[in-house]
Design a protein around this motif. Structure first.
Motif, short mmCIF file in Angstrom:
data_model
loop_
_atom_site.label_atom_id
_atom_site.label_comp_id
_atom_site.label_asym_id
_atom_site.label_seq_id
_atom_site.Cartn_x
_atom_site.Cartn_y
_atom_site.Cartn_z
N TYR A 45 -1.84 12.01 -2.53
CA TYR A 45 -0.64 11.34 -2.00
C TYR A 45 -0.83 9.83 -1.96
N GLY A 46 0.29 9.13 -1.94
CA GLY A 46 0.26 7.67 -1.95
C GLY A 46 -0.51 7.08 -0.77
N MET A 56 -3.86 4.88 -0.73
CA MET A 56 -3.92 3.55 -0.10
C MET A 56 -5.18 3.41 0.73
N GLU A 104 -2.50 -2.14 -0.84
CA GLU A 104 -1.25 -2.07 -0.07
C GLU A 104 -0.22 -1.28 -0.86
N SER A 105 0.77 -0.74 -0.15
CA SER A 105 1.78 0.06 -0.84
C SER A 105 2.54 -0.75 -1.89
N GLY A 106 2.73 -2.04 -1.61
CA GLY A 106 3.44 -2.90 -2.55
C GLY A 106 2.67 -3.14 -3.85
N TYR A 128 2.19 1.30 -5.46
CA TYR A 128 3.31 2.02 -6.09
C TYR A 128 3.72 1.45 -7.46
N PRO A 129 3.76 0.12 -7.63
CA PRO A 129 4.05 -0.37 -8.99
C PRO A 129 3.01 0.10 -10.02
N LEU A 156 1.22 2.91 -9.79
CA LEU A 156 1.50 4.34 -10.02
C LEU A 156 2.66 4.50 -11.00
N ALA A 157 3.69 3.67 -10.80
CA ALA A 157 4.87 3.75 -11.68
C ALA A 157 4.49 3.44 -13.13
N LEU A 180 2.39 6.29 -14.60
CA LEU A 180 3.24 7.45 -14.88
C LEU A 180 4.05 7.22 -16.16
N TRP A 237 6.69 16.82 -6.64
CA TRP A 237 7.06 16.86 -5.23
C TRP A 237 6.40 18.08 -4.62
N HIS A 290 5.60 13.06 -2.66
CA HIS A 290 5.33 12.85 -4.08
C HIS A 290 3.81 12.76 -4.24
N TYR A 312 0.26 12.81 -6.95
CA TYR A 312 -0.12 12.34 -8.30
C TYR A 312 -1.52 12.85 -8.68
#
Lengths: 102, 176
Positions: free
Chosen positions: A26-27, A31, A37-39, A42-43, A45-46, A49, A58, A70, A72
């Protein structure tokens, strides 16, 4: 086409994912493992992907009343990429064998 | 967690979900779901702020974001031109110059307000036409001092360019 070397943050994430390549992560867990950091996370991870290095799905939350999360994990291609760029490399240099003259 | 910070964190996540471009909505939902799994007090706000930064950067690179940024920049430019016009007008002892710069200021304010509130493309076309017309009239008939004529011409050209850019941006927004 020449591919750019991954950033330090991407390498950290790939290394974390490579620890358990078959497990969905999980995210928030990523982290904490990577210290990103999440900021930032997530980019990355995107992008991973988008390049088919990751597989996402999910998964139902363990706690009741919580929304599905979500998760991964690396694909085979992603695992190969991670192994190439983020696998720990041995720092020990091959030592030369000293041979004594007979 | 702090009773003030937790609602702030939740608000940041909601905002992130709202502004994330549709192509990345899966990430907005993923982050919003993950936010619910973050328990530690300080981590929730940090997580939420990270979500917001991801969403804002995605929005800024989207077509809609670019249009909004363009509109904002043009409106700011028009307001700045209005301020410059007003400043120059106060230092002029030449009546036609004063009238021109006052008109320039009024038109700039009008342009900025139109950009912020109106949506019809025709309004921009009318604004562009009237600005150009006014400045052409002023620069050809009223001015005797060459530097003022040059200034007026420059102001007219700048305003026309800004308003044409605004029209194009609105067109892009409509097509998006």
């Amino acid at each position: 086409m020449r591919t750019r070397a991954p950033s330090a943050a991407t390498v950290k994430l790939l290394a974390a994912l490579l620890q358990q390549p078959q497990a969905y992560r999980y995210g928030y867990e990523l982290m904490k493992t990577t210290g990103l950091e999440s900021g930032t996370l997530y980019p990355i991870l995107a992008r991973l992907l988008e390049r088919n290095f990751l597989q996402a799905e999910w998964r139902p939350a363990r706690e009741e009343g919580r929304p599905p999360r979500h998760a991964y994990r690396l694909t085979n291609t992603g695992a190969a990429y991670a192994a190439e760029h983020a696998a720990p490399k041995s720092r020990a240099r091959p030592t030369k064998q000293k041979t004594r003259p007979a | 967690m702090n009773r003030v910070l937790d609602p702030v964190a939740r608000l940041c996540v909601r905002w992130a979900v709202a502004i994330m471009p549709p192509a990345q909505s899966v990430w907005a939902n993923a982050m919003a779901a993950e936010f619910e799994a973050v328990h530690a007090g300080g981590d929730r706000l940090r997580f939420a702020l990270g979500c917001l930064s991801f969403a804002v950067s995605g929005w800024a690179r989207s077509r809609q974001g670019l249009v909004w940024i363009g509109r904002g920049a043009i409106a700011a430019g028009l307001w700045a031109m209005s301020a410059i016009g007003a400043y120059v007008a106060t230092g002029l002892d030449h009546a036609p110059g004063l009238i021109l710069f006052a008109a320039c200021g009024v038109y700039s304010i009008g342009g900025a307000i139109a950009l912020c509130s109106l949506r019809a493309l025709q309004s921009y076309a009318i604004l562009v036409g009237s600005c150009v017309g006014l400045h052409l009239l002023a620069t050809t008939g009223w001015f005797t001092r060459s530097y003022q004529a040059a200034l007026a011409l420059e102001a007219g050209a700048l305003m026309a360019v800004l308003l044409v850019a605004a029209t194009l941006l609105m067109q892009a927004a409509r097509d998006a």
